[in-house]
Enzyme design. Structure first.
Site, PDB file in Angstrom:
ATOM      1  N   TYR A 141       1.510  -1.211   0.124  1.00 41.30           N
ATOM      2  CA  TYR A 141      -0.066  -0.040   0.174  1.00 41.30           C
ATOM      3  C   TYR A 141       0.524   1.432   0.139  1.00 41.30           C
ATOM      4  O   TYR A 141       0.525   2.086  -0.612  1.00 41.30           O
ATOM      5  CB  TYR A 141      -0.662  -0.235   1.174  1.00 41.30           C
ATOM      6  CG  TYR A 141      -2.258  -1.072   1.105  1.00 41.30           C
ATOM      7  CD1 TYR A 141      -2.271  -1.954   0.540  1.00 41.30           C
ATOM      8  CD2 TYR A 141      -3.601   0.342   1.007  1.00 41.30           C
ATOM      9  CE1 TYR A 141      -3.901  -2.703   0.869  1.00 41.30           C
ATOM     10  CE2 TYR A 141      -4.639  -0.583   1.378  1.00 41.30           C
ATOM     11  CZ  TYR A 141      -4.489  -1.425   1.108  1.00 41.30           C
ATOM     12  OH  TYR A 141      -5.963  -2.421   0.690  1.00 41.30           O
ATOM     13  N   LYS A 167       2.597 -15.409   2.411  1.00 39.53           N
ATOM     14  CA  LYS A 167       3.101 -16.667   1.654  1.00 39.53           C
ATOM     15  C   LYS A 167       4.810 -16.393   1.744  1.00 39.53           C
ATOM     16  O   LYS A 167       5.279 -15.989   0.267  1.00 39.53           O
ATOM     17  CB  LYS A 167       2.683 -14.725   0.580  1.00 39.53           C
ATOM     18  CG  LYS A 167       2.231 -16.055  -1.126  1.00 39.53           C
ATOM     19  CD  LYS A 167       1.153 -17.145  -1.302  1.00 39.53           C
ATOM     20  CE  LYS A 167       1.451 -18.238  -2.442  1.00 39.53           C
ATOM     21  NZ  LYS A 167       0.698 -18.797  -2.910  1.00 39.53           N
ATOM     22  N   ASP A 196      -2.871 -18.672   0.651  1.00 40.36           N
ATOM     23  CA  ASP A 196      -3.805 -18.643  -0.214  1.00 40.36           C
ATOM     24  C   ASP A 196      -5.316 -19.908   0.608  1.00 40.36           C
ATOM     25  O   ASP A 196      -5.799 -20.132   0.308  1.00 40.36           O
ATOM     26  CB  ASP A 196      -3.819 -19.385  -1.448  1.00 40.36           C
ATOM     27  CG  ASP A 196      -2.063 -20.596  -1.211  1.00 40.36           C
ATOM     28  OD1 ASP A 196      -1.602 -19.865   0.173  1.00 40.36           O
ATOM     29  OD2 ASP A 196      -2.017 -21.591  -2.322  1.00 40.36           O
ATOM     30  N   ASP A 213      -6.737  -6.873   4.612  1.00 39.76           N
ATOM     31  CA  ASP A 213      -7.499  -5.950   4.223  1.00 39.76           C
ATOM     32  C   ASP A 213      -8.195  -7.518   3.078  1.00 39.76           C
ATOM     33  O   ASP A 213      -9.743  -7.226   3.333  1.00 39.76           O
ATOM     34  CB  ASP A 213      -6.811  -5.280   2.732  1.00 39.76           C
ATOM     35  CG  ASP A 213      -8.540  -4.826   1.630  1.00 39.76           C
ATOM     36  OD1 ASP A 213      -9.223  -4.142   2.782  1.00 39.76           O
ATOM     37  OD2 ASP A 213      -8.321  -4.723  -0.015  1.00 39.76           O
ATOM     38  N   ASP A 269     -12.086  -8.775   4.788  1.00 40.16           N
ATOM     39  CA  ASP A 269     -14.391  -8.856   3.856  1.00 40.16           C
ATOM     40  C   ASP A 269     -14.131 -10.103   3.784  1.00 40.16           C
ATOM     41  O   ASP A 269     -15.254 -10.188   4.640  1.00 40.16           O
ATOM     42  CB  ASP A 269     -13.459  -8.288   2.296  1.00 40.16           C
ATOM     43  CG  ASP A 269     -13.590  -6.985   2.547  1.00 40.16           C
ATOM     44  OD1 ASP A 269     -13.043  -5.736   3.151  1.00 40.16           O
ATOM     45  OD2 ASP A 269     -14.279  -6.661   1.192  1.00 40.16           O
TER      46      ASP A 269
END
Ligand code: IPM
Ligand code: MG
Length: 355
Positions: free
Chosen positions: A142, A189, A221, A245, A249
């Site tokens: 970001y 990851k 994942d 982020d 959600d």
């Protein structure tokens, strides 16, 4: 106590829901003998319309000189064509980094009375969902270097972290876990990204100071799959900015109550920014039907984290719980075909239960 709170109502349903949270804060102040001074600050689309920029220096300064910030939501289709660095979302990012709010707490809990609203099967949510996502908020992709080649045909964004940035949020994750089920899952990851490998090294070092907390690692994942397969395996999820982020959600959706979930963004000191997890919902803006509960619960988090007013925070949370178990429903959480309350009626019901 005298509290100085900056209000950033923002766009869409933001002003409607912040209004209800302010009524709740005012009631708390009068019951418990506190006083509150509010400063209302324009940020997001509303600031673009008035001043041509999403976040003015004055706006950031007003927030920086308050004890805490309560934010509604920013953004909407009206500003979709605005260039990247002038979008309403820039206001949010500017506030986060300008106020040094590196740690973002996003609880995802299921309310048993609303469990029908979860898209997951009953047997999956039977054992409950009570997850705290700790998302790093001022680093990573970001805020990394980004750009385009001269011909505009290639572009890049950079994910970069220092061990210090990782360590300070890892400490928050372990401290939070100590007050919960003492289980931290670092989501990364690390099979591909070097920055993730630094996260693993640093977080495992921090873990040595918290022998009572179990630390495990999960690739992002797999984590996104595990969240729908078996969400009750998680307690605290610690992760970098963009993974957080996305996963927050997903986590909020599986609870079925995205209109109910608050969040807190904190830095080193007591100052924090508090906002609902949901967005500005432009489709229902101005209709008076938005669910104010996530914002009201964000105000409760504010009382707890920025002002150490645990009793007052719990009073708000209990009033909300009671309202929900008494059947108080806004449109988003009502059963299909049932009648529902307006934003301000929902506020009334919570006020009535505040003691
Ligand atoms: C969030 C939002 C923001 C983010 C956007 C609006 C910039 O999605 O708070 O999760 O990506 O952090
Ligand atoms: Mg998001």
């Amino acid at each position: 106590m005298n509290m100085h709170i900056a209000l950033v109502p923002g766009d869409g349903i933001g002003p409607e829901i912040v209004k209800e949270a302010v009524r709740v804060l005012d009631r708390i102040a009068s019951i418990y003998g506190h006083s509150i001074t509010y400063t209302t600050v324009d940020a997001g689309g509303v600031s673009i319309d008035k001043y041509g920029v999403p976040l003015r220096k004055e706006a950031l300064e007003a927030c920086a000189s308050s004890d805490a910030v309560l934010l509604g939501a920013v953004g909407g289709p009206k500003w979709d064509k605005v260039p990247g660095d002038k979008r309403p979302e820039k206001a949010l990012l500017g506030l986060r980094s300008g106020l040094g709010l590196f740690s973002n707490l996003r609880p995802a809990v299921i309310y048993p009375e609303l469990s029908d609203a979860s898209p997951l099967k009953k047997e999956i949510i039977e054992s409950g969902i009570d997850i705290l996502i700790l998302r790093e908020l001022t680093g990573g992709i970001y805020f990394g270097k980004r750009g385009r080649s001269d011909d505009g045909k290639s572009a890049y964004d950079t994910m970069s972290y220092s061990d210090g940035e990782i360590r300070r949020i890892a400490v928050k994750a372990f401290e939070s876990a100590m007050l919960r089920k003492k289980h931290v899952t670092l989501v990364d990851k690390a099979n591909v990204l070097e920055s993730s490998r630094l996260w693993r090294e640093t977080v495992s070092e921090v873990a040595e100071s918290y022998p009572d907390v179990t630390l495990d690692y999960m690739y992002v994942d797999n984590a996104s799959m595990q969240l729908v397969r078996n969400p009750s395996q998680f307690d605290v999820i610690l992760t970098e900015n963009m993974f957080g982020d996305i996963l927050s959600d997903e986590a909020s959706m599986i609870t079925g109550s995205i209109g109910m979930l608050p969040s807190a963004s904190l830095g080193e000191g007591k100052r924090g920014m508090y906002e609902p997890i949901h967005g500005s919902a432009p489709d229902i803006a101005g209709k008076g039907i938005a669910n104010p509960i996530a914002t009201i619960l964000s105000a409760a988090m504010m009382l707890r984290y920025s002002f150490s007013l645990e009793k007052e925070a719990a009073a708000i949370e209990n009033a909300v719980k009671e309202a929900i178990s008494d059947g108080v429903r806004t449109a988003d959480i009502a059963e299909k075909g049932d009648s529902y309350l307006s934003t301000s009626e929902c506020g009334d019901e919570i006020l009535r239960r505040l003691v």
